[in-house]
Design a protein around this motif. Structure first.
Motif, PDB file in Angstrom:
ATOM      1  N   SER A 171       2.277  -0.773 -14.162  1.00  0.00           N
ATOM      2  CA  SER A 171       2.286  -1.219 -15.410  1.00  0.00           C
ATOM      3  C   SER A 171       1.146  -2.685 -14.965  1.00  0.00           C
ATOM      4  CB  SER A 171       2.770  -1.565 -16.558  1.00  0.00           C
ATOM      5  OG  SER A 171       4.442  -2.531 -15.503  1.00  0.00           O
ATOM      6  N   GLU A 172       1.430  -2.690 -13.514  1.00  0.00           N
ATOM      7  CA  GLU A 172       0.402  -3.612 -13.261  1.00  0.00           C
ATOM      8  C   GLU A 172      -0.879  -3.638 -12.506  1.00  0.00           C
ATOM      9  OE1 GLU A 172       3.013  -7.098 -12.173  1.00  0.00           O
ATOM     10  OE2 GLU A 172       3.760  -6.800 -13.873  1.00  0.00           O
ATOM     11  N   PRO A 173      -1.731  -4.259 -12.057  1.00  0.00           N
ATOM     12  CA  PRO A 173      -2.699  -4.143 -11.002  1.00  0.00           C
ATOM     13  C   PRO A 173      -2.376  -4.234 -10.110  1.00  0.00           C
ATOM     14  CG  PRO A 173      -3.670  -5.794 -12.446  1.00  0.00           C
ATOM     15  CD  PRO A 173      -2.169  -5.538 -12.803  1.00  0.00           C
ATOM     16  N   ALA A 174      -2.651  -3.352  -8.686  1.00  0.00           N
ATOM     17  CA  ALA A 174      -2.532  -3.431  -6.805  1.00  0.00           C
ATOM     18  C   ALA A 174      -3.363  -4.518  -6.697  1.00  0.00           C
ATOM     19  CB  ALA A 174      -2.757  -2.494  -6.144  1.00  0.00           C
ATOM     20  N   PRO A 175      -2.887  -5.967  -5.863  1.00  0.00           N
ATOM     21  CA  PRO A 175      -3.372  -7.138  -5.133  1.00  0.00           C
ATOM     22  C   PRO A 175      -5.112  -6.275  -4.186  1.00  0.00           C
ATOM     23  CG  PRO A 175      -1.520  -6.362  -3.901  1.00  0.00           C
ATOM     24  CD  PRO A 175      -1.429  -4.821  -4.503  1.00  0.00           C
ATOM     25  N   THR A 176      -6.439  -7.135  -4.747  1.00  0.00           N
ATOM     26  CA  THR A 176      -7.147  -6.812  -3.792  1.00  0.00           C
ATOM     27  C   THR A 176      -6.621  -7.349  -1.891  1.00  0.00           C
ATOM     28  OG1 THR A 176      -8.554  -8.744  -4.857  1.00  0.00           O
ATOM     29  CG2 THR A 176      -9.616  -7.246  -2.917  1.00  0.00           C
ATOM     30  N   ALA A 177      -6.923  -5.848  -1.196  1.00  0.00           N
ATOM     31  CA  ALA A 177      -7.029  -4.940  -0.090  1.00  0.00           C
ATOM     32  C   ALA A 177      -7.383  -5.687   0.582  1.00  0.00           C
ATOM     33  CB  ALA A 177      -7.319  -3.290   0.049  1.00  0.00           C
ATOM     34  N   PRO A 178      -6.820  -6.265   2.125  1.00  0.00           N
ATOM     35  CA  PRO A 178      -5.498  -5.910   2.423  1.00  0.00           C
ATOM     36  C   PRO A 178      -4.086  -7.022   2.033  1.00  0.00           C
ATOM     37  CG  PRO A 178      -6.370  -6.829   3.955  1.00  0.00           C
ATOM     38  CD  PRO A 178      -7.854  -6.938   3.025  1.00  0.00           C
ATOM     39  N   PRO A 179      -3.246  -6.544   1.358  1.00  0.00           N
ATOM     40  CA  PRO A 179      -2.279  -7.707   0.741  1.00  0.00           C
ATOM     41  C   PRO A 179      -1.966  -8.667   1.792  1.00  0.00           C
ATOM     42  CG  PRO A 179      -1.882  -5.634   0.989  1.00  0.00           C
ATOM     43  CD  PRO A 179      -2.685  -5.195   1.537  1.00  0.00           C
ATOM     44  N   SER A 180      -2.039  -9.426   0.631  1.00  0.00           N
ATOM     45  CA  SER A 180      -0.885 -11.016   1.766  1.00  0.00           C
ATOM     46  C   SER A 180       0.035 -10.824   1.858  1.00  0.00           C
ATOM     47  CB  SER A 180      -1.216 -11.961   0.824  1.00  0.00           C
ATOM     48  OG  SER A 180      -0.884 -11.588  -0.374  1.00  0.00           O
ATOM     49  N   PRO A 181       0.632 -11.526   2.934  1.00  0.00           N
ATOM     50  CA  PRO A 181       0.852 -11.419   3.920  1.00  0.00           C
ATOM     51  C   PRO A 181       2.630 -11.490   2.972  1.00  0.00           C
ATOM     52  CG  PRO A 181      -0.180 -12.915   5.264  1.00  0.00           C
ATOM     53  CD  PRO A 181      -0.643 -11.818   3.626  1.00  0.00           C
ATOM     54  N   GLY A 182       3.872 -10.428   2.615  1.00  0.00           N
ATOM     55  CA  GLY A 182       4.255 -10.960   2.370  1.00  0.00           C
ATOM     56  C   GLY A 182       4.315 -10.094   0.642  1.00  0.00           C
ATOM     57  N   HIS A 183       3.345  -9.552  -0.188  1.00  0.00           N
ATOM     58  CA  HIS A 183       3.983  -9.198  -1.032  1.00  0.00           C
ATOM     59  C   HIS A 183       4.015  -7.295  -0.708  1.00  0.00           C
ATOM     60  CE1 HIS A 183       1.144  -7.011  -4.564  1.00  0.00           C
ATOM     61  NE2 HIS A 183       1.005  -8.246  -5.117  1.00  0.00           N
ATOM     62  N   PRO A 184       4.485  -7.411  -1.619  1.00  0.00           N
ATOM     63  CA  PRO A 184       5.380  -5.867  -1.678  1.00  0.00           C
ATOM     64  C   PRO A 184       4.528  -4.530  -1.165  1.00  0.00           C
ATOM     65  CG  PRO A 184       5.400  -6.941  -3.930  1.00  0.00           C
ATOM     66  CD  PRO A 184       5.176  -8.198  -3.325  1.00  0.00           C
ATOM     67  N   SER A 185       3.174  -4.719  -1.810  1.00  0.00           N
ATOM     68  CA  SER A 185       1.973  -3.881  -1.585  1.00  0.00           C
ATOM     69  C   SER A 185       2.051  -3.414  -0.502  1.00  0.00           C
ATOM     70  CB  SER A 185       1.033  -3.687  -2.598  1.00  0.00           C
ATOM     71  OG  SER A 185       1.104  -4.068  -3.868  1.00  0.00           O
ATOM     72  N   ARG A 186       2.376  -3.711   1.004  1.00  0.00           N
ATOM     73  CA  ARG A 186       1.771  -3.679   2.421  1.00  0.00           C
ATOM     74  C   ARG A 186       3.144  -2.511   2.366  1.00  0.00           C
ATOM     75  NH1 ARG A 186      -0.264  -9.040   4.749  1.00  0.00           N
ATOM     76  NH2 ARG A 186       0.910  -7.978   6.778  1.00  0.00           N
ATOM     77  N   ASP A 187       4.730  -2.925   1.622  1.00  0.00           N
ATOM     78  CA  ASP A 187       5.287  -2.335   2.215  1.00  0.00           C
ATOM     79  C   ASP A 187       5.831  -0.470   1.608  1.00  0.00           C
ATOM     80  OD1 ASP A 187       6.819  -4.614   2.599  1.00  0.00           O
ATOM     81  OD2 ASP A 187       7.946  -4.588   0.716  1.00  0.00           O
ATOM     82  N   LEU A 188       5.643   0.312   3.156  1.00  0.00           N
ATOM     83  CA  LEU A 188       5.765   1.271   3.150  1.00  0.00           C
ATOM     84  C   LEU A 188       6.375   2.463   1.235  1.00  0.00           C
ATOM     85  CD1 LEU A 188       5.204   3.999   4.301  1.00  0.00           C
ATOM     86  CD2 LEU A 188       7.856   4.237   5.594  1.00  0.00           C
ATOM     87  N   SER A 189       7.962   1.287   1.569  1.00  0.00           N
ATOM     88  CA  SER A 189       8.670   1.622   0.207  1.00  0.00           C
ATOM     89  C   SER A 189       7.561   1.863  -0.873  1.00  0.00           C
ATOM     90  CB  SER A 189       9.413   1.141  -0.183  1.00  0.00           C
ATOM     91  OG  SER A 189       9.129  -0.421  -0.108  1.00  0.00           O
ATOM     92  N   VAL A 190       6.756   1.496  -1.222  1.00  0.00           N
ATOM     93  CA  VAL A 190       5.654   1.057  -2.330  1.00  0.00           C
ATOM     94  C   VAL A 190       4.833   2.569  -2.467  1.00  0.00           C
ATOM     95  CG1 VAL A 190       4.541  -0.671  -3.888  1.00  0.00           C
ATOM     96  CG2 VAL A 190       6.119  -1.611  -2.843  1.00  0.00           C
ATOM     97  N   GLN A 191       4.241   2.344  -1.684  1.00  0.00           N
ATOM     98  CA  GLN A 191       3.305   3.454  -1.786  1.00  0.00           C
ATOM     99  C   GLN A 191       3.863   5.095  -0.932  1.00  0.00           C
ATOM    100  OE1 GLN A 191      -0.072   2.120  -1.529  1.00  0.00           O
ATOM    101  NE2 GLN A 191       0.902   0.061  -1.379  1.00  0.00           N
ATOM    102  N   VAL A 192       5.012   5.429  -0.231  1.00  0.00           N
ATOM    103  CA  VAL A 192       5.596   5.901  -0.610  1.00  0.00           C
ATOM    104  C   VAL A 192       6.044   6.682  -2.249  1.00  0.00           C
ATOM    105  CG1 VAL A 192       7.556   7.763  -0.387  1.00  0.00           C
ATOM    106  CG2 VAL A 192       5.707   6.074   1.565  1.00  0.00           C
ATOM    107  N   GLY A 193       6.887   5.451  -2.677  1.00  0.00           N
ATOM    108  CA  GLY A 193       7.174   5.651  -4.174  1.00  0.00           C
ATOM    109  C   GLY A 193       6.255   5.685  -5.641  1.00  0.00           C
ATOM    110  N   ALA A 194       4.576   5.732  -5.180  1.00  0.00           N
ATOM    111  CA  ALA A 194       3.618   5.738  -5.778  1.00  0.00           C
ATOM    112  C   ALA A 194       3.219   7.326  -5.441  1.00  0.00           C
ATOM    113  CB  ALA A 194       2.712   4.406  -5.931  1.00  0.00           C
ATOM    114  N   TRP A 195       2.921   7.615  -3.466  1.00  0.00           N
ATOM    115  CA  TRP A 195       2.529   9.071  -3.015  1.00  0.00           C
ATOM    116  C   TRP A 195       3.478  10.014  -4.360  1.00  0.00           C
ATOM    117  CZ3 TRP A 195       3.333  10.550   2.782  1.00  0.00           C
ATOM    118  CH2 TRP A 195       2.628  11.716   2.239  1.00  0.00           C
TER     119      TRP A 195
END
Length: 329
Positions: free
Chosen positions: A296-320
């Motif tokens: 429900s929220e926009p993703a950060p501008t890429a590449p995400p900053s260090p520590g941002h959860p959008s860096r995680d494989l889990s987050v990207q696989v969950g969306a996939w």
């Protein structure tokens, strides 16, 4: 449309995360972060169940659009997972074993080892159920749910029902119909946290066992409590990045398998609305869209900053996983 989105998600996640293991020819494994740290480049960060879901999404994609190249990638990925896991499938976490067993079963591979491990985790303590991990005293939905699904798909309906009914007796809140996390057996304390993950695996077990009334109740509970504004809510990065995707997978299955009615419609709407929000909120990145940990929220501008959860494989696989689920609808 949703098939195109799923294909774009696949390209993005594969482009950013899938690499050789230790530079070895013929290997393929997913880095756990992007942009990767030095440890992640070397695959020192090993998260068995994230890789299991990456494999499951590759299988989803192969069902959506079968290609010889992806079939080869799946074979290389499976052998590389075992190589990285010291030449064995063993793992102290029973939920991890169940997830990899489910993914491997979908590739047509023998999963006897996983079923035997899960059977060995059953005890009568706490009223039944299997442990979360070896040597622990905690029994929870994240282990019992996927184990029930795997047993049901393998034809051991009796054990699958035992696992489902343990969750129903022990973990379901009678007021809301939501599945709580787990039971600390020695103190008989219920861990009350509500995770989308737990709703998803309970729903999946209900569907495999044709427990229609329990499945309908779970869909109603999810719609009422886990999807503000109609979009499944996120639970951060790390392991939480997979939670809503897992729920979306089984909601899509519910939309297919439940009899026509409000619950089947609700399951379909939750998946499609979440997919629309996920896609709309994605950012442009190398290889394709970068997804937010909360759809429900926009993703950060890429590449995400260090520590941002959008860096995680889990987050990207969950969306996939969500977008592959939407594509089936």
């Amino acid at each position: 449309m949703h098939s195109d989105w799923a294909a774009a998600a696949e390209r993005a996640v594969v482009t950013r995360h899938l690499r050789r293991l230790w530079g070895l020819p013929g290997t393929a494994l997913a880095r756990s972060g992007w942009p990767p740290t030095l440890d992640q480049r070397a695959h020192r960060h090993w998260n068995y169940w994230w890789q299991a879901h990456f494999l499951d999404c590759l299988v989803d994609a192969q069902h959506r659009d079968p290609t010889p190249a992806r079939a080869s990638t799946i074979d290389r990925f499976v052998s590389t997972m075992k190589l990285r896991n010291s030449g064995t499938w063993r793992n102290p976490y029973y939920d991890d074993l169940a997830w990899l067993g489910l993914a491997l079963q979908r590739t047509g591979r023998d999963v006897t080892f996983f079923l035997d491990e899960l059977r060995g985790a059953w005890t009568t303590e706490g009223g039944g159920g299997i442990w979360w991990r070896r040597g622990d005293r905690f029994k929870n939905a994240p282990a019992n749910g996927p184990a029930a699904i795997l047993h049901a798909r393998a034809g051991d309906v009796e054990r699958a029902r035992d696992l489902l009914y343990w969750m129903e007796r022990t973990l379901v809140d009678p007021g809301t119909g939501l599945v709580r996390d787990g039971l600390r057996v020695d103190s008989n304390d219920l861990v009350q946290e509500i995770y989308t993950y737990c709703q998803g695996v309970f729903l999946g077990a209900c569907l495999e066992l044709s427990e229609v009334d329990l499945a309908r109740r779970t869909v109603r509970a999810v719609a009422a409590h886990c999807a503000p504004g109609g979009t499944l809510h996120g639970q951060g990065g790390g392991d939480g990045g997979l939670f809503a995707g897992i729920l979306a997978r089984y909601l899509a299955l519910a939309a297919h398998r439940l009899p026509a009615g409000p619950e089947a419609d609700a399951a379909r709407s939750l998946v499609l609305a979440s997919a629309d929000s996920c896609w709309t909120g994605a950012a442009d990145a190398a290889g394709g869209p970068l997804f937010s940990p909360d759809w429900s929220e926009p993703a950060p501008t890429a590449p995400p900053s260090p520590g941002h959860p959008s860096r995680d494989l889990s987050v990207q696989v969950g969306a996939w996983m969500l977008l592959e689920s939407a594509a089936t609808l």
